[in-house]
Design a protein around this motif. Structure first.
Motif, PDB file in Angstrom:
ATOM      1  N   VAL A   1       0.865  -1.176   0.000  1.00 25.48           N
ATOM      2  CA  VAL A   1       0.000   0.000   0.000  1.00 25.48           C
ATOM      3  C   VAL A   1       0.905   1.230   0.000  1.00 25.48           C
ATOM      4  CG1 VAL A   1      -1.909   1.193   1.117  1.00 25.48           C
ATOM      5  CG2 VAL A   1      -1.691  -1.292   1.340  1.00 25.48           C
ATOM      6  N   CYS A   2       0.987   1.909  -1.136  1.00 19.82           N
ATOM      7  CA  CYS A   2       1.891   3.044  -1.302  1.00 19.82           C
ATOM      8  C   CYS A   2       1.133   4.345  -1.081  1.00 19.82           C
ATOM      9  CB  CYS A   2       2.504   3.040  -2.699  1.00 19.82           C
ATOM     10  SG  CYS A   2       3.318   1.478  -3.134  1.00 19.82           S
ATOM     11  N   ASP A   3       1.714   5.252  -0.289  1.00 23.63           N
ATOM     12  CA  ASP A   3       1.038   6.534  -0.059  1.00 23.63           C
ATOM     13  C   ASP A   3       1.514   7.590  -1.053  1.00 23.63           C
ATOM     14  OD1 ASP A   3       3.503   7.429   0.868  1.00 23.63           O
ATOM     15  OD2 ASP A   3       2.932   7.397   2.969  1.00 23.63           O
ATOM     16  N   SER A   4       2.237   7.158  -2.072  1.00 22.20           N
ATOM     17  CA  SER A   4       2.700   8.056  -3.123  1.00 22.20           C
ATOM     18  C   SER A   4       2.685   7.301  -4.446  1.00 22.20           C
ATOM     19  CB  SER A   4       4.130   8.540  -2.819  1.00 22.20           C
ATOM     20  OG  SER A   4       4.773   9.020  -3.984  1.00 22.20           O
ATOM     21  N   ILE A   5       2.161   7.939  -5.479  1.00 23.02           N
ATOM     22  CA  ILE A   5       2.157   7.324  -6.812  1.00 23.02           C
ATOM     23  C   ILE A   5       3.585   7.135  -7.298  1.00 23.02           C
ATOM     24  CG2 ILE A   5       1.484   7.654  -9.218  1.00 23.02           C
ATOM     25  CD1 ILE A   5      -0.981   9.159  -8.167  1.00 23.02           C
ATOM     26  N   THR A   6       4.454   8.095  -6.984  1.00 20.61           N
ATOM     27  CA  THR A   6       5.853   7.986  -7.376  1.00 20.61           C
ATOM     28  C   THR A   6       6.509   6.773  -6.729  1.00 20.61           C
ATOM     29  OG1 THR A   6       5.969  10.396  -7.596  1.00 20.61           O
ATOM     30  CG2 THR A   6       8.060   9.211  -7.443  1.00 20.61           C
ATOM     31  N   ILE A   7       6.209   6.521  -5.453  1.00 21.50           N
ATOM     32  CA  ILE A   7       6.746   5.339  -4.772  1.00 21.50           C
ATOM     33  C   ILE A   7       6.170   4.069  -5.390  1.00 21.50           C
ATOM     34  CG2 ILE A   7       6.656   4.032  -2.612  1.00 21.50           C
ATOM     35  CD1 ILE A   7       8.784   6.106  -2.515  1.00 21.50           C
ATOM     36  N   GLU A   8       4.894   4.075  -5.708  1.00 22.00           N
ATOM     37  CA  GLU A   8       4.283   2.895  -6.326  1.00 22.00           C
ATOM     38  C   GLU A   8       4.955   2.569  -7.655  1.00 22.00           C
ATOM     39  OE1 GLU A   8      -0.144   1.090  -7.352  1.00 22.00           O
ATOM     40  OE2 GLU A   8       0.141   3.265  -7.392  1.00 22.00           O
ATOM     41  N   GLU A   9       5.224   3.578  -8.455  1.00 24.24           N
ATOM     42  CA  GLU A   9       5.906   3.357  -9.738  1.00 24.24           C
ATOM     43  C   GLU A   9       7.317   2.834  -9.525  1.00 24.24           C
ATOM     44  OE1 GLU A   9       5.580   7.194 -11.502  1.00 24.24           O
ATOM     45  OE2 GLU A   9       3.530   6.865 -12.235  1.00 24.24           O
ATOM     46  N   TYR A  10       8.003   3.355  -8.500  1.00 23.23           N
ATOM     47  CA  TYR A  10       9.347   2.885  -8.174  1.00 23.23           C
ATOM     48  C   TYR A  10       9.319   1.408  -7.773  1.00 23.23           C
ATOM     49  CZ  TYR A  10      12.950   1.818  -4.670  1.00 23.23           C
ATOM     50  OH  TYR A  10      13.913   1.200  -3.911  1.00 23.23           O
ATOM     51  N   ILE A  11       8.377   1.019  -6.928  1.00 19.71           N
ATOM     52  CA  ILE A  11       8.269  -0.376  -6.485  1.00 19.71           C
ATOM     53  C   ILE A  11       8.031  -1.292  -7.682  1.00 19.71           C
ATOM     54  CG2 ILE A  11       6.847  -2.018  -5.199  1.00 19.71           C
ATOM     55  CD1 ILE A  11       8.594  -0.405  -3.349  1.00 19.71           C
ATOM     56  N   LYS A  12       7.119  -0.913  -8.554  1.00 20.74           N
ATOM     57  CA  LYS A  12       6.797  -1.743  -9.713  1.00 20.74           C
ATOM     58  C   LYS A  12       7.986  -1.876 -10.662  1.00 20.74           C
ATOM     59  CE  LYS A  12       1.787  -1.003 -10.026  1.00 20.74           C
ATOM     60  NZ  LYS A  12       0.704  -0.416 -10.837  1.00 20.74           N
ATOM     61  N   THR A  13       8.747  -0.796 -10.821  1.00 24.38           N
ATOM     62  CA  THR A  13       9.868  -0.806 -11.762  1.00 24.38           C
ATOM     63  C   THR A  13      11.090  -1.492 -11.181  1.00 24.38           C
ATOM     64  OG1 THR A  13       9.077   1.269 -12.739  1.00 24.38           O
ATOM     65  CG2 THR A  13      11.373   0.650 -13.159  1.00 24.38           C
ATOM     66  N   CYS A  14      11.460  -1.111  -9.965  1.00 26.57           N
ATOM     67  CA  CYS A  14      12.684  -1.608  -9.344  1.00 26.57           C
ATOM     68  C   CYS A  14      12.591  -3.096  -9.015  1.00 26.57           C
ATOM     69  CB  CYS A  14      12.994  -0.803  -8.085  1.00 26.57           C
ATOM     70  SG  CYS A  14      14.588  -1.185  -7.333  1.00 26.57           S
ATOM     71  N   TYR A  15      11.383  -3.549  -8.664  1.00 22.54           N
ATOM     72  CA  TYR A  15      11.214  -4.939  -8.247  1.00 22.54           C
ATOM     73  C   TYR A  15      10.269  -5.689  -9.177  1.00 22.54           C
ATOM     74  CZ  TYR A  15      13.351  -2.990  -4.071  1.00 22.54           C
ATOM     75  OH  TYR A  15      14.204  -2.350  -3.213  1.00 22.54           O
ATOM     76  N   ALA A  16      10.394  -5.405 -10.458  1.00 25.67           N
ATOM     77  CA  ALA A  16       9.498  -6.004 -11.454  1.00 25.67           C
ATOM     78  C   ALA A  16       9.580  -7.527 -11.447  1.00 25.67           C
ATOM     79  CB  ALA A  16       9.829  -5.473 -12.838  1.00 25.67           C
ATOM     80  N   LYS A  17      10.739  -8.081 -11.120  1.00 24.93           N
ATOM     81  CA  LYS A  17      10.893  -9.546 -11.159  1.00 24.93           C
ATOM     82  C   LYS A  17       9.991 -10.244 -10.138  1.00 24.93           C
ATOM     83  CE  LYS A  17      14.918  -9.724  -8.042  1.00 24.93           C
ATOM     84  NZ  LYS A  17      16.340 -10.157  -7.929  1.00 24.93           N
ATOM     85  N   PHE A  18       9.574  -9.518  -9.102  1.00 25.33           N
ATOM     86  CA  PHE A  18       8.672 -10.092  -8.101  1.00 25.33           C
ATOM     87  C   PHE A  18       7.198  -9.931  -8.472  1.00 25.33           C
ATOM     88  CE2 PHE A  18      12.255  -8.795  -5.071  1.00 25.33           C
ATOM     89  CZ  PHE A  18      12.863 -10.047  -5.158  1.00 25.33           C
ATOM     90  N   GLN A  19       6.946  -9.166  -9.543  1.00 23.85           N
ATOM     91  CA  GLN A  19       5.571  -8.842  -9.948  1.00 23.85           C
ATOM     92  C   GLN A  19       4.743  -8.383  -8.740  1.00 23.85           C
ATOM     93  OE1 GLN A  19       4.579 -12.645 -11.936  1.00 23.85           O
ATOM     94  NE2 GLN A  19       4.644 -11.507 -13.868  1.00 23.85           N
ATOM     95  N   PRO A  20       5.201  -7.315  -8.070  1.00 23.82           N
ATOM     96  CA  PRO A  20       4.537  -6.889  -6.824  1.00 23.82           C
ATOM     97  C   PRO A  20       3.110  -6.437  -7.057  1.00 23.82           C
ATOM     98  CG  PRO A  20       6.082  -5.210  -7.580  1.00 23.82           C
ATOM     99  CD  PRO A  20       6.301  -6.405  -8.452  1.00 23.82           C
ATOM    100  N   ASN A  21       2.255  -6.805  -6.124  1.00 26.65           N
ATOM    101  CA  ASN A  21       0.861  -6.361  -6.122  1.00 26.65           C
ATOM    102  C   ASN A  21       0.798  -5.066  -5.327  1.00 26.65           C
ATOM    103  OD1 ASN A  21      -1.941  -6.286  -6.319  1.00 26.65           O
ATOM    104  ND2 ASN A  21      -2.240  -7.668  -4.582  1.00 26.65           N
TER     105      ASN A  21
END
Length: 388
Positions: A158-178
């Motif tokens: 649960v990201c409180d920032s869209i920028t953080i959410e995009e970072y999580i999805k990009t940086c850890y794409a191999k985990f396919q984070p929800n």
């Protein structure tokens, strides 16, 4: 009844702090509006007592004073307590919501037990803690590694920032984070204080500050909040207003660095005034400022930014994604250095003082009312938890 266990804040009733305020508001609004959720909140303490607050079950976690590892130890003990409580009370379909990514190296062990108990793990990744200047290289490395493992094992981030959410999805794409986005909240009400209240009179007289004649900074006294840039740019401007800095300032190495680098002690306009824990007074101070300066750049939706947008008519923000995604075109932006791509804070100070008509066009308060009120944020969380 959905049972949600919140780990990672210092606890409630809250003293001022981002996660603590969040948990306070989450339980407060839930107590009034959403009785189908039962919150259980870990609280950092020197005893193991339990109590009720905002209809939430609060359980103290006794933690020894072991330095920087204290927060990690606290989260581990709290998580162990929660899993035992869930098992002993035969609670089904529980959610554990962990605030921040401190215990990544240990989460795999706990995740196996969560799966056996049919418990979902939600994680708030917070901001880029591994970038903070206060940490040495080893602690920064730990934070980054811990973040990686928390992302890997979380059922939902649960990201409180869209920028953080995009970072999580990009940086850890191999985990396919929800992931999902739910912002931090802000109080949109006005201060109940008026100009003649004694606490108002005393504060403004003590620091020789006049209404509408000061720029305001509120935030933690750390390098990544760009105090050096803001102080230097203000001192180099021709403004006749004051620069009022509300922070937990201590005369430490960072303070000495700023003093030597900027020479602020020779400029009577620059006023370090300490902290203001009275929230009504702090809100009044924000309301009476000419403008708020914001230099945070490390991450997340910053509480002090939301509070400023809700209360201060003009906001001058460092131009980074974390800030612009919140304020959009309802604030004025500055860059660390003037260039073809950005305008310096000094230039923006001159601009707004020469053309004050720009202030009435910003209407930042409406952004907070529409998107960041605590009522909306808690409703978003309630829908999220109940949908699980």
């Amino acid at each position: 009844m959905k049972n949600v266990f919140v780990i990672g804040s210092k606890g409630i009733p809250s003293n001022y702090g981002g996660f603590e305020t969040f948990v306070e508001k989450l339980t407060e609004y839930n107590d009034v509006n959403h009785t189908e959720i039962k919150y259980h909140v870990s609280c950092l303490s020197d005893n193991d007592q339990e109590y009720e607050h905002n209809n939430a079950r609060c359980f103290n976690v006794k933690v020894p004073n072991i330095g920087p590892a204290k927060a990690v130890y606290y989260d581990i003990v709290a998580l162990d307590h929660v899993l035992k409580y869930i098992e002993n009370n035969k609670i089904e379909d529980a959610i554990i919501y962990v605030l921040a990514c401190r215990i990544g190296p240990f989460i795999g062990h706990f995740k196996k037990k969560m799966e056996k108990l049919n418990v979902k793990l939600f994680v708030n990744p917070d901001g880029h803690e591994w970038k903070r200047a206060k940490w040495n290289w080893l602690i920064r490395k730990y934070w980054k590694y811990s973040e990686k493992l928390m992302v890997k094992h979380a059922d939902l981030l649960v990201c409180d920032s869209i920028t953080i959410e995009e970072y999580i999805k990009t940086c850890y794409a191999k985990f396919q984070p929800n992931t999902t986005f739910i912002a931090y909240g802000a109080d949109v009400s006005k201060s109940p204080l008026v100009e003649t209240d004694q606490k108002v009179v005393d504060w403004f007289q003590q620091f020789s500050v006049a209404f509408d004649q000061y720029y305001l900074i509120v935030g933690r006294f750390v390098p990544e909040n760009n105090y050096e840039t803001m102080i230097s740019e203000f001192m180099n401007s021709n403004s006749q207003k004051d620069l009022v800095i509300i922070t937990n300032v201590e005369k430490n190495k960072f303070y000495d660095h700023l003093k030597n680098k900027t020479g602020f002690e020779s400029d009577p306009r620059v006023k370090f005034v300490g902290t203001v824990y009275d929230q009504d007074l702090l809100k009044f101070i924000r309301e009476k400022a000419f403008a708020y300066l914001h230099g945070h750049e490390v991450g997340g939706t910053n509480p002090s930014l939301l509070e400023a947008l809700a209360s201060t008519k003009l906001n001058l923000l460092l131009d980074v994604g974390f800030n612009s995604e919140v304020a959009k075109d309802h604030a004025i932006y500055w860059s660390k250095t003037a260039s073809s791509k950005g305008v310096s804070l000094k230039q923006q100070i001159h601009r707004v003082e020469e053309n004050q008509d720009v202030i009435s066009q910003l209407n930042a308060q409406q952004v907070i009312i529409d998107h960041y009120s605590w009522d909306k944020i808690v409703n978003d969380y309630s829908h999220l938890f109940l949908s699980e």
